[in-house]
Design a protein around this motif. Sequence first.
Motif, short mmCIF file in Angstrom:
data_model
loop_
_atom_site.label_atom_id
_atom_site.label_comp_id
_atom_site.label_asym_id
_atom_site.label_seq_id
_atom_site.Cartn_x
_atom_site.Cartn_y
_atom_site.Cartn_z
N ARG A 265 -36.61 39.45 26.09
CA ARG A 265 -35.60 40.18 27.03
C ARG A 265 -35.13 39.29 28.12
O ARG A 265 -34.05 39.59 28.56
CB ARG A 265 -36.67 41.12 27.87
CG ARG A 265 -37.28 42.18 27.01
CD ARG A 265 -37.85 43.12 27.94
NE ARG A 265 -38.53 44.43 26.88
CZ ARG A 265 -38.89 45.54 27.52
NH1 ARG A 265 -39.26 45.62 28.91
NH2 ARG A 265 -39.33 46.44 26.94
N ARG B 63 -31.55 38.25 26.85
CA ARG B 63 -30.46 39.30 26.75
C ARG B 63 -29.68 39.30 28.24
O ARG B 63 -29.96 38.94 29.31
CB ARG B 63 -31.10 40.86 26.63
CG ARG B 63 -31.94 40.78 25.26
CD ARG B 63 -32.76 42.21 25.33
NE ARG B 63 -33.55 42.17 24.14
CZ ARG B 63 -34.69 43.17 24.02
NH1 ARG B 63 -34.77 43.91 24.90
NH2 ARG B 63 -35.50 42.95 23.05
N HIS C 6 -29.77 46.28 24.61
CA HIS C 6 -30.15 45.08 24.32
C HIS C 6 -29.30 44.52 23.38
O HIS C 6 -28.94 43.10 23.24
CB HIS C 6 -31.48 45.01 23.64
CG HIS C 6 -31.55 46.20 22.30
ND1 HIS C 6 -32.42 47.12 22.42
CD2 HIS C 6 -30.65 46.38 21.36
CE1 HIS C 6 -31.92 47.87 21.22
NE2 HIS C 6 -31.00 47.46 20.60
#
Length: 202
Positions: free
Chosen positions: A84, A87, A141
């Motif tokens: 994460r 991203r 994402h």
Amino acid sequence: MLYIEKQIKLKTPMVFETYTQSIPCTVKKNMKYELDLISNDEVQRIDKHDIKYCYKQNYEQAVVENIQFDEKIKAQKLEAIIPRKDRYRIKNEFLLKAKKEKKEIRVVLRGGEIIVGTITWFSPYEIKVEFPSGKLIVFRHAVYDFSIPGEKIENESLYTNPNSTTYHLPGCRYLSRDAVSITKSEAEEQSLKACSVCKPNE
């Protein structure tokens, strides 16, 4: 993902666009990191991070007509980003502002797709975009770039390594595991230079 759960109950004919294929289907099961899709009478399990966007099959023509491509990004053949922290991140305040004021947004995905429209709703994982005669769900994402035409916005989409003199785009091979997010203005204040490989200033 309440939207997905709703489509499961309704058995809505959908299309899921991944990095490698377009899947006409209905959704059978929604799991934490995966979806079970029924396509051609067979169950196909896909990872959610592989999905760029999805839409109802009755919007297919409108979606095809409205999506354009950034050929430079498309040519990079970017893959899904799993961590994460790597991203591209859109600040919710910008999404909320665009939604409330019904302002047009421009979203570029990692496959090079350019999607222009207005926001119907958004969640931590998805953005529903509406355009003439159609709607689709963008998976956050999969976003490469986000903008509101005519407005200057800054997203936490750049990164730098500790004690480094350069800044990078998410996913750059020169980012270390302890890289930290940084805005463009912060990079400029610290006199950081753009990475010559991922070229975040282009």
